[in-house]
Design a protein around this motif. Structure first.
Motif, PDB file in Angstrom:
ATOM      1  N   LYS A 111       1.879   3.647   6.641  1.00 34.78           N
ATOM      2  CA  LYS A 111       2.758   2.788   5.841  1.00 34.78           C
ATOM      3  C   LYS A 111       2.001   1.578   5.303  1.00 34.78           C
ATOM      4  O   LYS A 111       2.166   1.171   4.161  1.00 34.78           O
ATOM      5  N   SER A 112       1.122   1.011   6.154  1.00 36.66           N
ATOM      6  CA  SER A 112       0.346  -0.146   5.726  1.00 36.66           C
ATOM      7  C   SER A 112      -0.611   0.225   4.612  1.00 36.66           C
ATOM      8  O   SER A 112      -0.769  -0.517   3.633  1.00 36.66           O
ATOM      9  N   LEU A 113      -1.249   1.392   4.712  1.00 34.54           N
ATOM     10  CA  LEU A 113      -2.180   1.833   3.673  1.00 34.54           C
ATOM     11  C   LEU A 113      -1.460   2.035   2.339  1.00 34.54           C
ATOM     12  O   LEU A 113      -1.991   1.714   1.272  1.00 34.54           O
ATOM     13  N   ASP A 114      -0.231   2.556   2.408  1.00 28.60           N
ATOM     14  CA  ASP A 114       0.528   2.800   1.181  1.00 28.60           C
ATOM     15  C   ASP A 114       0.904   1.501   0.474  1.00 28.60           C
ATOM     16  O   ASP A 114       0.950   1.451  -0.767  1.00 28.60           O
ATOM     17  N   ASP A 115       1.202   0.461   1.251  1.00 30.18           N
ATOM     18  CA  ASP A 115       1.719  -0.787   0.667  1.00 30.18           C
ATOM     19  C   ASP A 115       0.699  -1.917   0.636  1.00 30.18           C
ATOM     20  O   ASP A 115       1.047  -3.058   0.327  1.00 30.18           O
ATOM     21  N   LEU A 116      -0.561  -1.621   0.929  1.00 26.13           N
ATOM     22  CA  LEU A 116      -1.546  -2.675   1.149  1.00 26.13           C
ATOM     23  C   LEU A 116      -1.739  -3.560  -0.071  1.00 26.13           C
ATOM     24  O   LEU A 116      -1.822  -4.791   0.040  1.00 26.13           O
ATOM     25  N   ASP A 117      -1.798  -2.965  -1.249  1.00 25.14           N
ATOM     26  CA  ASP A 117      -2.046  -3.770  -2.445  1.00 25.14           C
ATOM     27  C   ASP A 117      -0.893  -4.719  -2.753  1.00 25.14           C
ATOM     28  O   ASP A 117      -1.068  -5.751  -3.409  1.00 25.14           O
ATOM     29  N   GLN A 118       0.314  -4.409  -2.248  1.00 24.55           N
ATOM     30  CA  GLN A 118       1.466  -5.271  -2.494  1.00 24.55           C
ATOM     31  C   GLN A 118       1.458  -6.518  -1.607  1.00 24.55           C
ATOM     32  O   GLN A 118       2.174  -7.483  -1.894  1.00 24.55           O
ATOM     33  N   THR A 119       0.689  -6.480  -0.523  1.00 21.64           N
ATOM     34  CA  THR A 119       0.636  -7.637   0.385  1.00 21.64           C
ATOM     35  C   THR A 119      -0.568  -8.535   0.100  1.00 21.64           C
ATOM     36  O   THR A 119      -0.776  -9.523   0.798  1.00 21.64           O
ATOM     37  N   TRP A 120      -1.363  -8.187  -0.898  1.00 23.67           N
ATOM     38  CA  TRP A 120      -2.544  -8.980  -1.256  1.00 23.67           C
ATOM     39  C   TRP A 120      -2.143 -10.084  -2.230  1.00 23.67           C
ATOM     40  O   TRP A 120      -1.412  -9.854  -3.185  1.00 23.67           O
ATOM     41  N   SER A 121      -2.603 -11.274  -1.985  1.00 24.89           N
ATOM     42  CA  SER A 121      -2.269 -12.373  -2.900  1.00 24.89           C
ATOM     43  C   SER A 121      -3.345 -13.444  -2.836  1.00 24.89           C
ATOM     44  O   SER A 121      -4.052 -13.581  -1.835  1.00 24.89           O
ATOM     45  N   SER A 122      -3.469 -14.178  -3.927  1.00 23.54           N
ATOM     46  CA  SER A 122      -4.336 -15.356  -3.944  1.00 23.54           C
ATOM     47  C   SER A 122      -3.509 -16.547  -3.484  1.00 23.54           C
ATOM     48  O   SER A 122      -2.332 -16.678  -3.845  1.00 23.54           O
ATOM     49  N   ILE A 123      -4.115 -17.416  -2.679  1.00 22.35           N
ATOM     50  CA  ILE A 123      -3.376 -18.552  -2.126  1.00 22.35           C
ATOM     51  C   ILE A 123      -4.093 -19.845  -2.486  1.00 22.35           C
ATOM     52  O   ILE A 123      -5.314 -19.889  -2.630  1.00 22.35           O
ATOM     53  N   SER A 124      -3.312 -20.892  -2.631  1.00 21.79           N
ATOM     54  CA  SER A 124      -3.885 -22.211  -2.894  1.00 21.79           C
ATOM     55  C   SER A 124      -4.160 -22.905  -1.575  1.00 21.79           C
ATOM     56  O   SER A 124      -3.680 -22.489  -0.522  1.00 21.79           O
ATOM     57  N   SER A 135      -5.033 -13.676   0.771  1.00 19.44           N
ATOM     58  CA  SER A 135      -4.212 -13.328   1.923  1.00 19.44           C
ATOM     59  C   SER A 135      -3.891 -11.842   1.882  1.00 19.44           C
ATOM     60  O   SER A 135      -3.616 -11.289   0.807  1.00 19.44           O
ATOM     61  N   LEU A 136      -3.922 -11.206   3.050  1.00 17.72           N
ATOM     62  CA  LEU A 136      -3.607  -9.779   3.150  1.00 17.72           C
ATOM     63  C   LEU A 136      -2.882  -9.519   4.466  1.00 17.72           C
ATOM     64  O   LEU A 136      -3.335  -9.949   5.529  1.00 17.72           O
ATOM     65  N   SER A 137      -1.748  -8.810   4.394  1.00 14.41           N
ATOM     66  CA  SER A 137      -0.999  -8.443   5.597  1.00 14.41           C
ATOM     67  C   SER A 137      -1.291  -6.982   5.935  1.00 14.41           C
ATOM     68  O   SER A 137      -1.250  -6.109   5.048  1.00 14.41           O
ATOM     69  N   VAL A 138      -1.593  -6.705   7.196  1.00  6.89           N
ATOM     70  CA  VAL A 138      -1.924  -5.343   7.631  1.00  6.89           C
ATOM     71  C   VAL A 138      -1.118  -4.996   8.880  1.00  6.89           C
ATOM     72  O   VAL A 138      -0.692  -5.876   9.631  1.00  6.89           O
TER      73      VAL A 138
END
Length: 701
Positions: free
Chosen positions: A492-505, A396-399
């Motif tokens: 702002k999204s580019l700066d924080d992009l890695d923080q919104t990345w996650s693995s989901i079940s 999952s990734l939020s942009v």
């Protein structure tokens, strides 16, 4: 004027609160809502209330919504022991019994003053006080079920001992976008129109009455689902489609019976009464078996299964009412008119009454085995890409995209990812609020050998990167794919992009899968028992094997079509479609078995093989008409419903085709094989005449 009459307002910035009784200081509060319909018919949302309060939310206990036949929906609560006296002092002072004989009654026309219930600064309810309250209270007000449940939730929220602070808020768009929803609605309307055209074209006047009954059935379902606040999902739509098919099926059964009886007697009144009476057992058995399964599935809170079960139960009950009560009442009165002497219907399917269905058993079972086995092998080999995110999980990734007026951000991102090598089944794009905020979901299929994430490490460790996300190759690929299609992300999204990345079940957890499988197995067992009781064990075994055949062949066909490039995937939508297929196929099979059971009573000198063929031919027009109307609905959804619902509708389409064919060419011939084996075991004579076998066979009632 208000000031002269003693109104005093507290300072707006005065944040002190107390429950000490004080009727000298007031404040302005507002009703919740956007228009006068939510402001108790005031033209504005403003209301003057006392600044201090009588009862804190944390002193409320046992808050519950209930129903009274005389007063309708209401809400009740109890007051904690430490606050009862203060609460009584407040409420008794302004209750109707007190104010009607005092000056306070001049402000309320002799009625009790209202008690404002305030949550987060907004008035959520303002009931009048009839008497002083101490231990408990009830709030009445002609509430709908939705309103009283919302009030219950609000009071429970107000009873929390802490105040939550909202750090961030995002609204997620529905899975079906506005365009897809409109396509789905148009497709359903066209499908409903096609059903009416087919019914009216074949059954003439009777088809008109059946179409009206189906329309009433849908309205009853919709009203019931709204009243119980059921959420309409794709699984719910599957249940609606199945019940539409069963509602049409019930009417078709009745009309075909009326046609048969009218040929025998020539009296329309007698034909109608006899037709409904003879069709009742088939309709009841087919619906009861489906309800048994739905009631069991209802107890397993497993994703779409519960929603499907609720919709199915509501639909079956309403279809039984419309098909067996509404239409019967109408035709009974219609037949009393001496001018109505016949019920004309088309005869297109009446000439085909000598088909030997049983001889096609071996080639049909061979074809089914080939599809099931080859498809099963393909499913196993391609399980990582064929199984959807609901089962496999993913990323999952939020942009946040650069805002542009009038832009369809979802479409932009989807086109960019498709252009970069991803397929439609590999990802899902959800729109948040504001609309330039998106959440991207990627399935584990993106890690397959021929997909963009193949061979990528989880992360790298380059200290020279401009952004921290560039050490995550998968995020880097996504940003590059968007950039190549001129889809730009905010700084702002580019700066924080890695923080919104996650693995989901997956949505379908191990517990949910086990619960669903256990529920389905228990449902099949109960159906097996019911059919055994109503018919015989061999009927139950034939029906159960036929259901397993339908599911296996449909899944096999999905896997094979996936290999050929069709955008199909096995996810929660497929589960909903498979449940619909099981219900449809079971309904089909039970009706044929019911006709076999009936013919066994009156054709004592006919062989069991001939009885089965005769029953298949006798119910052929009903089978063709029901399948035609159901396929018309599904074809309209497949062609016009949009890409989001295509896979769901196409799997159902495959299942209905296989379910219809299996009822004709698998279930009944299998019943004959089991009967011959049973008779052989009982008599020890493999060459015994089949005609004599039929004498010892008694149908159960």
């Amino acid at each position: 004027m208000l000031y002269k009459n003693g109104l005093r307002l507290a300072e707006p910035n005065d944040g002190t609160t107390t429950n000490t009784f004080n009727d000298s200081i007031s404040k302005i509060a507002t009703y919740r809502g956007d228009n006068f319909t939510e402001w108790h018919n005031q033209t504005h949302p403003l209301l003057i209330v006392f600044k201090n309060f009588a009862l804190e939310g944390s002193n409320l206990e046992n808050i519950r919504a209930s129903y009274d036949p005389m007063k309708g929906n209401y809400l009740s609560f109890e007051v904690a022991s430490g606050a009862r006296n203060d609460f009584y002092d407040w409420t008794a002072t302004f209750a109707k019994s007190t104010v009607e004989n005092s000056n306070l009654g001049n402000y309320s026309n002799g009625r009790g003053w209202r008690m404002a219930v305030i949550l987060n600064g907004s008035i959520i309810s303002s009931p009048g006080l009839e008497e002083g309250l101490r231990n408990n209270a009830s709030i009445y007000g002609s509430f709908t079920t939705r309103e009283v449940n919302r009030l219950e939730a609000d009071l429970k929220a107000g009873s929390l001992t802490f105040t939550p602070q909202i750090l961030s808020e995002q609204n997620v768009s529905p899975e079906l976008g506005q365009k897809e929803r409109m396509q789905g609605i148009v497709a359903m309307l066209i499908a409903l129109g096609l059903v009416f055209v087919i019914m009216i074209g074949y059954y003439r006047f009777a088809g008109v009455i059946a179409s009206i009954a189906v329309l009433f059935n849908i309205l009853i379902m919709w009203a019931t689902l709204q009243n119980i606040q059921a959420t309409i999902t794709l699984a719910g739509i599957a249940g609606i489609i199945l019940t539409m098919g069963m509602a049409v099926d019930a009417n078709v059964l009745v009309f075909e019976r009326i046609r048969e009886e009218f040929k025998k007697t020539g009296r329309i009144n007698l034909a109608i009464n006899t037709g409904y009476r003879k069709a009742f057992s088939a309709i009841a058995d087919s619906n009861i078996t489906t309800i048994i399964a739905a009631l069991i599935l209802l107890n397993f809170n497993s994703g779409p299964i519960k929603g499907f079960a609720i919709t199915l139960i509501v639909g079956i009950v309403s279809s039984m009412f419309t098909a067996l009560f509404m239409t019967r009442t109408f035709f009974a009165r219609w037949a009393q008119n001496p001018k109505n002497k016949q019920l004309p219907m088309a005869n297109l399917l009446q000439s085909a009454k000598k088909i030997n269905f049983l001889k096609f058993f071996k080639p049909c079972i061979a074809i089914a085995l080939v599809i099931a086995l080859t498809g099963g092998y393909a499913l196993f080999q391609k399980r990582n890409t064929l199984m959807g995110m609901d089962f496999t999980g993913g990323y999952s990734l939020s942009v946040e995209l650069t805002p542009e007026a009038g832009t369809d951000y979802r479409k932009q991102v989807e086109n960019a990812l498709l252009s970069a090598g991803a397929s439609k089944n590999d990802f899902d794009v959800r729109v948040l609020a504001p609309t330039n905020h998106l959440r991207l979901f990627f399935g584990t299929s993106m890690d397959a050998s021929n997909k963009p994430f193949f061979g990528m490490p989880l992360e790298t460790s380059d200290p020279e990167v401009a952004y921290s996300f560039q050490n995550n190759p998968r995020i880097n690929w996504i940003v590059t794919a968007l950039s190549d299609s001129q889809v730009e992300l905010t700084q702002k999204s580019l700066d924080d992009l890695d923080q919104t990345w996650s693995s989901i079940s997956g949505q379908m957890s191990d517990t949910m899968r086990k619960s669903a499988l256990f529920g389905l197995s228990l449902a099949l067992l109960c159906i097996l028992l019911y059919i055994t009781i109503r018919f015989e064990f061999k009927y139950a075994v034939s029906a159960t094997i036929c259901l397993a055949h339908d599911v296996a062949v449909t899944l096999g066909a999905v896997a094979l079509l996936y290999l050929l490039g069709m955008p199909l995937q096995i996810d929660l939508k497929t589960i909903a479609a498979l449940m619909t297929i099981v219900g449809y196929s079971l309904n089909d099979t039970i009706i044929i078995f019911d006709r076999i059971r009936e013919d066994l009573k009156v054709k004592n000198r006919t062989s069991f093989k001939e009885i089965i063929n005769g029953a298949l031919n006798a119910t052929l027009s009903r089978t063709v008409m029901t399948s035609t109307t159901t396929l018309a609905v599904l074809l309209a959804i497949v062609i016009l419903g949009g890409s989001s619902i295509f896979g769901f509708a196409f799997v159902m389409l495959l299942g209905v085709i296989f379910g219809t064919l299996s009822s004709l060419f698998i279930a009944a011939p299998l019943l004959l094989r089991l009967h011959e084996r049973e008779d052989k075991a009982a008599n020890g004579n493999p060459k015994r005449s089949t005609k004599k076998e039929s004498h010892s066979l008694n149908a159960k009632r």
